[in-house]
Design an enzyme around this catalytic site. Structure first.
Site, PDB file in Angstrom:
ATOM      1  N   ALA A   1      -5.165  -1.058   7.489  1.00 42.96           N
ATOM      2  CA  ALA A   1      -4.560  -1.168   6.167  1.00 42.96           C
ATOM      3  C   ALA A   1      -3.604  -2.346   6.056  1.00 42.96           C
ATOM      4  O   ALA A   1      -2.734  -2.376   5.199  1.00 42.96           O
ATOM      5  CB  ALA A   1      -3.798   0.127   5.842  1.00 42.96           C
ATOM      6  N   CYS A   2      -3.776  -3.351   6.924  1.00 42.10           N
ATOM      7  CA  CYS A   2      -2.788  -4.423   6.951  1.00 42.10           C
ATOM      8  C   CYS A   2      -2.880  -5.326   5.739  1.00 42.10           C
ATOM      9  O   CYS A   2      -1.944  -6.059   5.434  1.00 42.10           O
ATOM     10  CB  CYS A   2      -2.929  -5.252   8.230  1.00 42.10           C
ATOM     11  SG  CYS A   2      -4.486  -6.137   8.368  1.00 42.10           S
TER      12      CYS A   2
END
Length: 279
Positions: free
Chosen positions: A111-112
């Site tokens: 989810a960066c």
């Protein structure tokens, strides 16, 4: 020191022959808070065990260390459960050169929010160890045996059926180290951390084999450790292939029995001309 690797829980088993109530053996999953110089860095869910290796591998992947000499100490902090026992779930690392630490999602989390090009550029610019040229040469026969050897050494998987594994091999198929964890990225950090502590990084003569798929995160960890060949039992991701092509990492996936797919830097797998044909 570490907590338990397995735990027992009651369960109801249904089968065509009836119902059975019994205890089942499960892989333990617990949080590990990692601190650098007393400052929180991240929390990862892991199977307890080989935590010092895990932290060394993680810090190498994050470009915070490059050798075992960069780590002055790694010690568990106080943390107890309801019975007052130390949980060994907080680990503080002191670095030789103090690092500026921010609590953050690490580069490689799903989810960066980084786009593919940004992620590739960051790994390429941060890697301390270029890929060796040409690097080790491995035959398909030896490569095909490596996942079998890895599986034979997964002792906790035998008891629980619930752990990933990563192993480091020499080009002739000798297994040097294997680590298991409920998270595939943790298993890789643990085995790379072993290599850091054994002064085997850059691991320019070694092969990394993983029991599952080859994600960008695992390819990134291999590149950061200077490992020239990554083999995976399951599928690669598109970004993992892109990173392998960009950096010269040999990426082999669907490594099952006598078949395998080579996605990049195929020169490190010794395939004869008679064995090669186009589809």
């Amino acid at each position: 020191m570490s907590g338990r690797v397995t735990a027992r829980r009651r369960m109801l088993r249904l089968s065509p022959t009836g119902e059975i109530r019994r205890q089942d053996t499960l892989a333990v999953e617990e949080p590990l808070e990692i601190r650098v110089g007393g400052q929180p860095l991240t929390v990862t869910m892991r199977t307890p065990g080989n935590d010092i290796d895990l932290v060394h591998g993680l810090l190498l992947s994050e470009n915070m260390i490059g050798s075992p000499e960069d780590v002055v100490s790694a010690r568990y902090c106080a943390g107890t459960d309801e019975q007052g026992r130390n949980t060994y779930n907080v680990l503080d690392v002191e670095l030789r050169v103090p690092a500026r630490v921010h609590t953050r999602h690490l580069l490689t989390t799903g989810a960066c929010g980084l786009c593919g090009k940004t992620a590739l550029d960051e790994v390429r610019s941060n890697s301390r160890f270029p890929q060796p040229d040409p690097g080790p040469s491995v035959t398909p026969e030896v490569l095909a045996r490596m996942p079998l050897t890895l599986r034979e050494n997964q002792s906790v998987f035998d008891a629980t059926g619930g752990l990933h594994a990563a192993g480091l091999f020499t080009a002739d198929g000798t297994l040097l180290a294997v680590r298991e964890d409920i998270g595939r990225h943790n298993a890789v950090d643990k085995v790379i951390g072993w290599a850091v502590r054994e002064n085997r990084v850059p691991a320019a003569d070694l092969v990394l084999i993983v029991s599952g798929r080859a994600s960008f995160e695992l390819a990134q960890k291999a590149v950061m450790a200077g490992i020239p060949l990554l083999g995976a039992v399951s599928a690669p991701s598109s970004l993992a292939v892109d990173l392998a092509v960009e950096t010269g990492l040999t990426l082999v996936a669907f490594l099952r029995g006598e078949t395998m797919n080579i996605y990049s830097a195929a020169h490190r797998v010794r395939v004869t001309a008679a064995d090669t044909r186009s589809a």
